[in-house]
Motif scaffolding. Sequence first.
Motif, PDB file in Angstrom:
ATOM      1  N   ARG A 159       0.884  -1.221   0.018  1.00 22.44           N
ATOM      2  CA  ARG A 159      -0.089  -0.222   0.063  1.00 22.44           C
ATOM      3  C   ARG A 159       0.824   1.206   0.059  1.00 22.44           C
ATOM      4  O   ARG A 159       0.481   2.318  -0.706  1.00 22.44           O
ATOM      5  CB  ARG A 159      -0.839  -0.091   1.369  1.00 22.44           C
ATOM      6  N   GLU A 160       1.890   1.311   0.898  1.00 22.32           N
ATOM      7  CA  GLU A 160       2.559   2.421   0.851  1.00 22.32           C
ATOM      8  C   GLU A 160       3.395   2.510  -0.567  1.00 22.32           C
ATOM      9  O   GLU A 160       3.640   3.671  -1.009  1.00 22.32           O
ATOM     10  CB  GLU A 160       3.941   2.187   1.939  1.00 22.32           C
ATOM     11  N   SER A 207       2.386   1.602  -3.396  1.00 16.70           N
ATOM     12  CA  SER A 207       1.289   2.200  -4.338  1.00 16.70           C
ATOM     13  C   SER A 207       1.080   3.886  -4.233  1.00 16.70           C
ATOM     14  O   SER A 207       1.099   4.259  -5.163  1.00 16.70           O
ATOM     15  CB  SER A 207       0.031   1.449  -4.059  1.00 16.70           C
ATOM     16  N   GLU A 208       1.026   4.327  -2.875  1.00 13.11           N
ATOM     17  CA  GLU A 208       0.743   5.430  -2.645  1.00 13.11           C
ATOM     18  C   GLU A 208       1.798   6.308  -3.005  1.00 13.11           C
ATOM     19  O   GLU A 208       1.392   7.638  -3.512  1.00 13.11           O
ATOM     20  CB  GLU A 208       0.325   5.632  -1.074  1.00 13.11           C
ATOM     21  N   LYS A 223       1.688   6.641  -6.787  1.00 11.63           N
ATOM     22  CA  LYS A 223       0.617   7.760  -7.375  1.00 11.63           C
ATOM     23  C   LYS A 223       1.091   9.063  -6.889  1.00 11.63           C
ATOM     24  O   LYS A 223       0.689   9.982  -8.034  1.00 11.63           O
ATOM     25  CB  LYS A 223      -0.695   7.316  -6.463  1.00 11.63           C
ATOM     26  N   GLU A 224       1.649   9.264  -5.821  1.00  9.90           N
ATOM     27  CA  GLU A 224       2.158  10.863  -5.726  1.00  9.90           C
ATOM     28  C   GLU A 224       3.360  11.313  -6.535  1.00  9.90           C
ATOM     29  O   GLU A 224       3.314  12.505  -6.803  1.00  9.90           O
ATOM     30  CB  GLU A 224       2.697  10.998  -4.130  1.00  9.90           C
TER      31      GLU A 224
END
Length: 153
Positions: free
Chosen positions: A41-42, A44-45, A48-49
């Motif tokens: 999840r980290e 992926s985030e 995205k950023e």
Amino acid sequence: MFNDIGALELVTIVVLAVLVFGPEKLPKVIQDASRFIRKIREFSESAKEDIRSELGPEFKDFDFEDLNPKTFVRKQLMDNDDLGLKEIRSSFDLRKEITDVADAVNGHESGAVKEAPVAPVGSVNGSSGTPDLLKKRETPVRDDRPPFDADAT
């Protein structure tokens, strides 16, 4: 994520996990799995950023859910009413259309659809040259069958 897992399936997964890993190793396996999911999840985030920062300020409202074709089409059709779709959607009454079609098929008269008078069995309706398919015949006509062709069978 797991919206479609019921109670019986969850119990089955827990029982299988206890049987496969054993009660001693199960807490360690759960910790490792949760740590792995958290890292994904980290990652992926952060990806995205990075993409948002590389696209620039004109894409600050960009949402990755818009890349889903269903979401994109829904957003384009519902938010932008350049084509007048809301007016068309509000004027279309599906129930009325279905009842009109059902009445026409069943031979009932409705307020919107007026049918032509029923012609006798052997004739056709008006000048259109189409037989009346809604009315049942009282007696079958003898010459309705096609001729038998022994070579075709």
